[in-house]
Scaffold this motif. Structure first.
Motif, PDB file in Angstrom:
ATOM      1  N   THR A   1      16.634   7.912  -7.003  1.00  0.00           N
ATOM      2  CA  THR A   1      16.115   7.509  -5.690  1.00  0.00           C
ATOM      3  C   THR A   1      15.488   6.132  -5.849  1.00  0.00           C
ATOM      4  OG1 THR A   1      15.595   9.827  -5.339  1.00  0.00           O
ATOM      5  CG2 THR A   1      14.659   8.243  -3.777  1.00  0.00           C
ATOM      6  N   LEU A   2      15.831   5.229  -4.916  1.00  0.00           N
ATOM      7  CA  LEU A   2      15.415   3.842  -5.066  1.00  0.00           C
ATOM      8  C   LEU A   2      14.652   3.398  -3.822  1.00  0.00           C
ATOM      9  CD1 LEU A   2      15.900   1.628  -7.185  1.00  0.00           C
ATOM     10  CD2 LEU A   2      17.950   0.968  -5.922  1.00  0.00           C
ATOM     11  N   VAL A   3      13.423   2.906  -4.018  1.00  0.00           N
ATOM     12  CA  VAL A   3      12.672   2.337  -2.904  1.00  0.00           C
ATOM     13  C   VAL A   3      12.345   0.899  -3.275  1.00  0.00           C
ATOM     14  CG1 VAL A   3      10.579   2.478  -1.496  1.00  0.00           C
ATOM     15  CG2 VAL A   3      11.724   4.577  -2.254  1.00  0.00           C
ATOM     16  N   VAL A   4      12.836  -0.050  -2.471  1.00  0.00           N
ATOM     17  CA  VAL A   4      12.677  -1.460  -2.792  1.00  0.00           C
ATOM     18  C   VAL A   4      11.892  -2.153  -1.692  1.00  0.00           C
ATOM     19  CG1 VAL A   4      13.884  -3.612  -3.334  1.00  0.00           C
ATOM     20  CG2 VAL A   4      14.900  -1.427  -3.980  1.00  0.00           C
TER      21      VAL A   4
ATOM     22  N   PRO B   1      13.096   8.873 -14.910  1.00  0.00           N
ATOM     23  CA  PRO B   1      12.397   9.275 -13.688  1.00  0.00           C
ATOM     24  C   PRO B   1      13.386   9.590 -12.564  1.00  0.00           C
ATOM     25  CG  PRO B   1      12.384   6.892 -13.860  1.00  0.00           C
ATOM     26  CD  PRO B   1      13.097   7.410 -15.081  1.00  0.00           C
ATOM     27  N   GLY B   2      12.894  10.295 -11.533  1.00  0.00           N
ATOM     28  CA  GLY B   2      13.745  10.565 -10.378  1.00  0.00           C
ATOM     29  C   GLY B   2      13.604   9.500  -9.321  1.00  0.00           C
ATOM     30  N   LEU B   3      12.512   8.736  -9.407  1.00  0.00           N
ATOM     31  CA  LEU B   3      12.205   7.759  -8.365  1.00  0.00           C
ATOM     32  C   LEU B   3      11.903   6.414  -9.000  1.00  0.00           C
ATOM     33  CD1 LEU B   3      11.348   7.003  -5.414  1.00  0.00           C
ATOM     34  CD2 LEU B   3       9.083   7.901  -5.977  1.00  0.00           C
ATOM     35  N   LEU B   4      12.593   5.374  -8.484  1.00  0.00           N
ATOM     36  CA  LEU B   4      12.319   4.027  -8.991  1.00  0.00           C
ATOM     37  C   LEU B   4      11.754   3.191  -7.850  1.00  0.00           C
ATOM     38  CD1 LEU B   4      12.665   2.146 -11.508  1.00  0.00           C
ATOM     39  CD2 LEU B   4      14.742   1.319 -10.399  1.00  0.00           C
ATOM     40  N   LEU B   5      10.592   2.596  -8.080  1.00  0.00           N
ATOM     41  CA  LEU B   5       9.957   1.764  -7.076  1.00  0.00           C
ATOM     42  C   LEU B   5      10.041   0.321  -7.529  1.00  0.00           C
ATOM     43  CD1 LEU B   5       6.771   3.965  -6.569  1.00  0.00           C
ATOM     44  CD2 LEU B   5       8.855   3.965  -5.189  1.00  0.00           C
ATOM     45  N   ALA B   6      10.587  -0.531  -6.670  1.00  0.00           N
ATOM     46  CA  ALA B   6      10.738  -1.936  -7.041  1.00  0.00           C
ATOM     47  C   ALA B   6      10.042  -2.800  -6.007  1.00  0.00           C
ATOM     48  CB  ALA B   6      12.211  -2.290  -7.141  1.00  0.00           C
ATOM     49  N   ASP B   7       9.133  -3.644  -6.493  1.00  0.00           N
ATOM     50  CA  ASP B   7       8.377  -4.508  -5.592  1.00  0.00           C
ATOM     51  C   ASP B   7       8.903  -5.932  -5.729  1.00  0.00           C
ATOM     52  OD1 ASP B   7       6.543  -5.650  -3.952  1.00  0.00           O
ATOM     53  OD2 ASP B   7       4.765  -5.091  -5.107  1.00  0.00           O
TER      54      ASP B   7
ATOM     55  N   ARG C   1       7.910  10.899 -13.670  1.00  0.00           N
ATOM     56  CA  ARG C   1       8.733  11.002 -12.471  1.00  0.00           C
ATOM     57  C   ARG C   1       9.035   9.668 -11.824  1.00  0.00           C
ATOM     58  NH1 ARG C   1       7.396  16.427 -11.279  1.00  0.00           N
ATOM     59  NH2 ARG C   1       8.948  16.491  -9.638  1.00  0.00           N
ATOM     60  N   ILE C   2       8.227   8.641 -12.177  1.00  0.00           N
ATOM     61  CA  ILE C   2       8.318   7.394 -11.426  1.00  0.00           C
ATOM     62  C   ILE C   2       8.521   6.203 -12.363  1.00  0.00           C
ATOM     63  CG2 ILE C   2       7.064   5.848  -9.843  1.00  0.00           C
ATOM     64  CD1 ILE C   2       5.513   8.445  -8.982  1.00  0.00           C
ATOM     65  N   GLY C   3       9.418   5.304 -11.952  1.00  0.00           N
ATOM     66  CA  GLY C   3       9.582   4.049 -12.686  1.00  0.00           C
ATOM     67  C   GLY C   3       9.171   2.891 -11.790  1.00  0.00           C
ATOM     68  N   PHE C   4       8.564   1.872 -12.421  1.00  0.00           N
ATOM     69  CA  PHE C   4       8.120   0.714 -11.649  1.00  0.00           C
ATOM     70  C   PHE C   4       8.839  -0.556 -12.094  1.00  0.00           C
ATOM     71  CE2 PHE C   4       4.438   3.497 -11.294  1.00  0.00           C
ATOM     72  CZ  PHE C   4       4.018   3.296  -9.988  1.00  0.00           C
ATOM     73  N   VAL C   5       9.222  -1.364 -11.107  1.00  0.00           N
ATOM     74  CA  VAL C   5       9.720  -2.711 -11.406  1.00  0.00           C
ATOM     75  C   VAL C   5       8.923  -3.671 -10.532  1.00  0.00           C
ATOM     76  CG1 VAL C   5      11.695  -4.270 -11.282  1.00  0.00           C
ATOM     77  CG2 VAL C   5      12.024  -1.924 -12.044  1.00  0.00           C
TER      78      VAL C   5
ATOM     79  N   THR D   1       0.838  -1.202   0.000  1.00  0.00           N
ATOM     80  CA  THR D   1       0.000   0.000   0.000  1.00  0.00           C
ATOM     81  C   THR D   1       0.871   1.250   0.000  1.00  0.00           C
ATOM     82  OG1 THR D   1      -1.644  -1.237   1.255  1.00  0.00           O
ATOM     83  CG2 THR D   1      -1.915   1.149   1.173  1.00  0.00           C
ATOM     84  N   LEU D   2       1.936   1.204   0.811  1.00  0.00           N
ATOM     85  CA  LEU D   2       2.847   2.346   0.858  1.00  0.00           C
ATOM     86  C   LEU D   2       3.497   2.569  -0.508  1.00  0.00           C
ATOM     87  CD1 LEU D   2       4.189   4.551   2.502  1.00  0.00           C
ATOM     88  CD2 LEU D   2       5.927   2.902   3.228  1.00  0.00           C
ATOM     89  N   LEU D   3       3.920   1.465  -1.121  1.00  0.00           N
ATOM     90  CA  LEU D   3       4.576   1.565  -2.429  1.00  0.00           C
ATOM     91  C   LEU D   3       3.606   2.130  -3.473  1.00  0.00           C
ATOM     92  CD1 LEU D   3       7.463   0.725  -3.382  1.00  0.00           C
ATOM     93  CD2 LEU D   3       6.344  -1.180  -4.541  1.00  0.00           C
ATOM     94  N   ASN D   4       2.330   1.688  -3.412  1.00  0.00           N
ATOM     95  CA  ASN D   4       1.323   2.179  -4.360  1.00  0.00           C
ATOM     96  C   ASN D   4       1.087   3.675  -4.197  1.00  0.00           C
ATOM     97  OD1 ASN D   4       0.935  -0.293  -5.544  1.00  0.00           O
ATOM     98  ND2 ASN D   4      -0.738  -0.876  -4.175  1.00  0.00           N
TER      99      ASN D   4
END
Lengths: 249, 398
Positions: free
Chosen positions: A193-196, A160-166, A84-88, A46-49
């Motif tokens: 910026t990387l959030v995994v 993007p400036g932010l990459l989100l990886a789930d 701004r955002i990339g998703f993996v 949920t936080l990642l979304n």
């Protein structure tokens, strides 16, 4: 820079209300590498979304690069996701009928980039993940690691400036998982910026710091030595020096 | 947009057989409508061509009035027939160029041993000018008082060939309805009129025909008006003359070429409505086929929809992808149907050359346009479903 202030997210399930996120406050600086850990149902996804502008907080504010995105409408959120955002994802989510190169081109298709520029940028991104010789292959002709690298190229092609990886390595063997993580590290070193989100301590240990979540709250923030010694998160983990599941508020 | 189109089309080409099957309904619908309308249009043109070969300023007058109510002689007064004097009166009008009173019927034409039952036209020597055909050999009998029965005949080319073969018929005698006629001319071939062979007939003076068929009136008066005159004015003048002569009764019917073409137009309109109904039903069936296919496609590609939403496709773009896909499917189906109809028409033209067919360009454009519209129509609901999916839920489905 990401700023979360008192972010709550709740869902109505039948008559009851499920609180997926409760008063989350967090700052993530540009260029940081942050891991989010926690057992299933702890609110990581949920936080990642919400970070990815796929979901909106029920209350609280989300600032992305100083701009409040929690109040944006659908079209504006699309714009933010696009640029701004990339998703993996854990399961790659490649379009099976398109080649690797076409998959990488896809975000630019919706952004309306002119075809010659699109192709050139996609080729560059594919080259960056070391798959130029596989550009014309379809996903079913690629190994899991190669697929995730294509997904990585797709996630970064819009700059993007932010990459989100789930769970980026959740479906990979350790060798190709390491390749993907090395690529992520390299991107991070270049300022992304990387959030995994991960269950895997080995993945989390590569981050600058880790957020441990339980029941919709960030219950611990680990850095340095604490992060180094992290053993496992979630069910079926080996007991270690820092068993985060036993940590409570 | 070109790239969005490409993305939408990639889904169709990755399921070739399935796509083909789903557009079968629309292909058959469009194909059959194009086929039917092409035959209809061909027939309309054929009839038009046939009717106007006699000239467009030809008017015919027949006895009796379609709208007349009552029994003539008892309630409606005397019913006057059309006579040679009526024809003479019409001929005196300045706008009228030529008048031909016509008495016709079927009779046997005998030349020696050979005999043939054909249509006999009792006319005046003006008939070639009125019907726009020519004498090939010899000529008509001299102009004169049409009430004088002369024993002279002009034969249609086919009748002449049947009776005399290749020998010269001029000056020979034939018996028509028991009377002896000298052949003075042979017409040149004119062909068929609505399946009726004009070449297989004989022309004799109107008075002679009235005697053979034992009547004192003519069947019809035809006249040609001057090109400069307005048809309505001429019809009004002619009607006034005849009403005067018939004691104030309008007991005749004036039919212009225009009116005849109008009647034909009405018939064609009925056919058009019938074909339109078939088109409507088949397009509905086709639309349901595409709707079903697109509905299934949205279900199958839920996670793909989630993905493209995550990487920056707007709701509108998701909607466009599925609308374009539906429209492309339907237009493709229409094109297949069109090609099938064209192939079938080509086959018909070689197998049945007598059946007139014609496909105007506008039909082709319309067929494709209607297919496209059908696709958009059947794509609306699946596209709305796709664009309203929650991207998080969609991404979760695998």
């Amino acid at each position: 820079m990401i700023g979360l202030e008192n972010v709550c997210r709740s869902f109505a399930v039948g008559d009851s209300e499920v609180r997926a996120l409760v008063d989350v406050n967090e700052q993530i600086e540009n260029g940081e590498h942050v891991a989010i850990m926690g057992p299933s149902g702890s609110g990581k996804s949920t936080l990642l979304n919400i970070l990815g502008c796929l979901d909106q907080p029920t209350s609280g504010t989300y600032l992305l690069d100083g701009r409040e995105v929690s109040g944006l409408d659908e079209a504006e959120l699309t714009e933010v996701r696009r640029n701004r955002i990339g998703f993996v994802f854990q399961f790659f989510h490649l379009v099976s009928r398109l080649t690797a190169l076409e998959n990488v081109e896809l975000p630019m298709v919706f952004a309306g980039t002119a075809p010659p520029e699109r192709r050139a940028r996609a080729l560059k991104a594919i080259e960056h993940v070391g798959l130029n010789d596989r550009a014309d292959h379809r996903p079913d002709q690629l190994s899991g690691g190669e697929r995730q690298r294509v997904a990585l190229a797709r996630a970064t092609v819009m700059g993007p400036g932010l990459l989100l990886a789930d769970e980026p390595t959740g479906n990979l063997d350790s060798k190709s998982g390491t390749q993907v993580l090395d690529l992520l590290d390299r991107l991070n070193e270049n300022g992304l910026t990387l959030v995994v989100v991960t269950h895997d301590p080995a993945v989390a240990r590569r981050a600058d710091r880790a957020l441990v979540m339980t029941d919709g709250r960030i219950v611990r923030r680990l850095r340095g030595k604490e992060l180094e010694s992290i053993q496992g998160i979630g069910p079926g983990i080996a007991p270690g020096t820092t068993d985060v599941t036993s940590v409570s508020t | 947009m070109r790239s969005l189109l490409g993305f939408a089309l990639s889904a169709i080409s990755s399921h070739r057989l399935r796509s083909l099957l789903s557009v079968l309904g629309i292909a058959i619908g469009i194909g059959s409508v194009v086929l039917l309308t092409s035959i209809g249009e061909g027939t309309r043109r054929y009839i038009l061509e046939q009717s106007t070969q006699f000239g467009t300023n030809l008017v015919s007058i027949n006895p009796g009035k379609a709208e007349t109510v009552g029994i003539p002689g008892i309630l409606g007064g005397t019913t006057h027939k059309l006579t040679l004097d009526d024809a003479a009166a019409i001929a005196r009008l300045s706008n009228v160029e030529r008048v031909v009173p016509i008495a016709f019927g079927q009779a046997r034409v005998q030349a020696g041993e050979l005999g043939r039952s054909v249509f006999i036209y009792g006319v005046t020597p003006d008939i070639p000018d009125v019907w726009r055909f020519h004498v090939r050999q010899g000529g008509f009998w001299p102009h004169g008082d049409p009430s004088r029965a002369q024993a002279m005949a002009v034969l249609g080319p086919k009748l002449k060939r049947e009776l005399f073969g290749n020998t010269n018929a001029l000056g020979q005698f034939v018996r028509i309805g028991g009377a002896r006629f000298r052949v003075v001319g042979v017409m040149e071939p004119k062909g068929q009129f609505l399946g009726f062979d004009i070449d297989d007939s004989a022309y004799i003076p109107v008075a002679s025909a009235m005697r053979i068929f034992n009547r004192d009136e003519v069947n019809e008066i035809q006249f040609v008006y001057r090109q400069s005159a307005l048809v309505d004015t001429v019809v009004e003048q002619v009607s006034r003359v005849l009403i005067d002569r018939h004691g104030g009764n309008e007991d005749f019917t004036v039919t212009t070429q225009e009116a005849m073409l109008e009647v034909m137009g009405d018939v064609m309109n009925i056919i058009t409505v019938a074909v339109g109904a078939i088109a409507g039903i088949s397009l509905l069936v086709g639309a349901i086929g595409i709707l079903t296919m697109m509905w299934i496609a949205v279900g199958e590609r839920t996670s793909e929809i989630g993905l493209i939403r995550a990487i920056g496709a707007s709701r509108r773009q998701v909607q466009a992808v599925f609308l374009v896909e539906a429209a492309a499917l339907a237009t493709g189906g229409g094109a297949i149907g069109l090609a099938g109809a064209m192939a079938l028409l080509a086959l018909i033209r070689t197998a049945v050359p007598d059946l007139p067919t014609h496909t105007p360009t506008i039909f082709v454009v319309l067929a494709l346009g209607v297919s496209f519209a059908t696709g958009i129509f059947s794509g609306v609901v699946p596209a709305a479903r796709a664009s309203n999916l929650d991207p998080i839920e969609a991404l979760r489905s695998e």
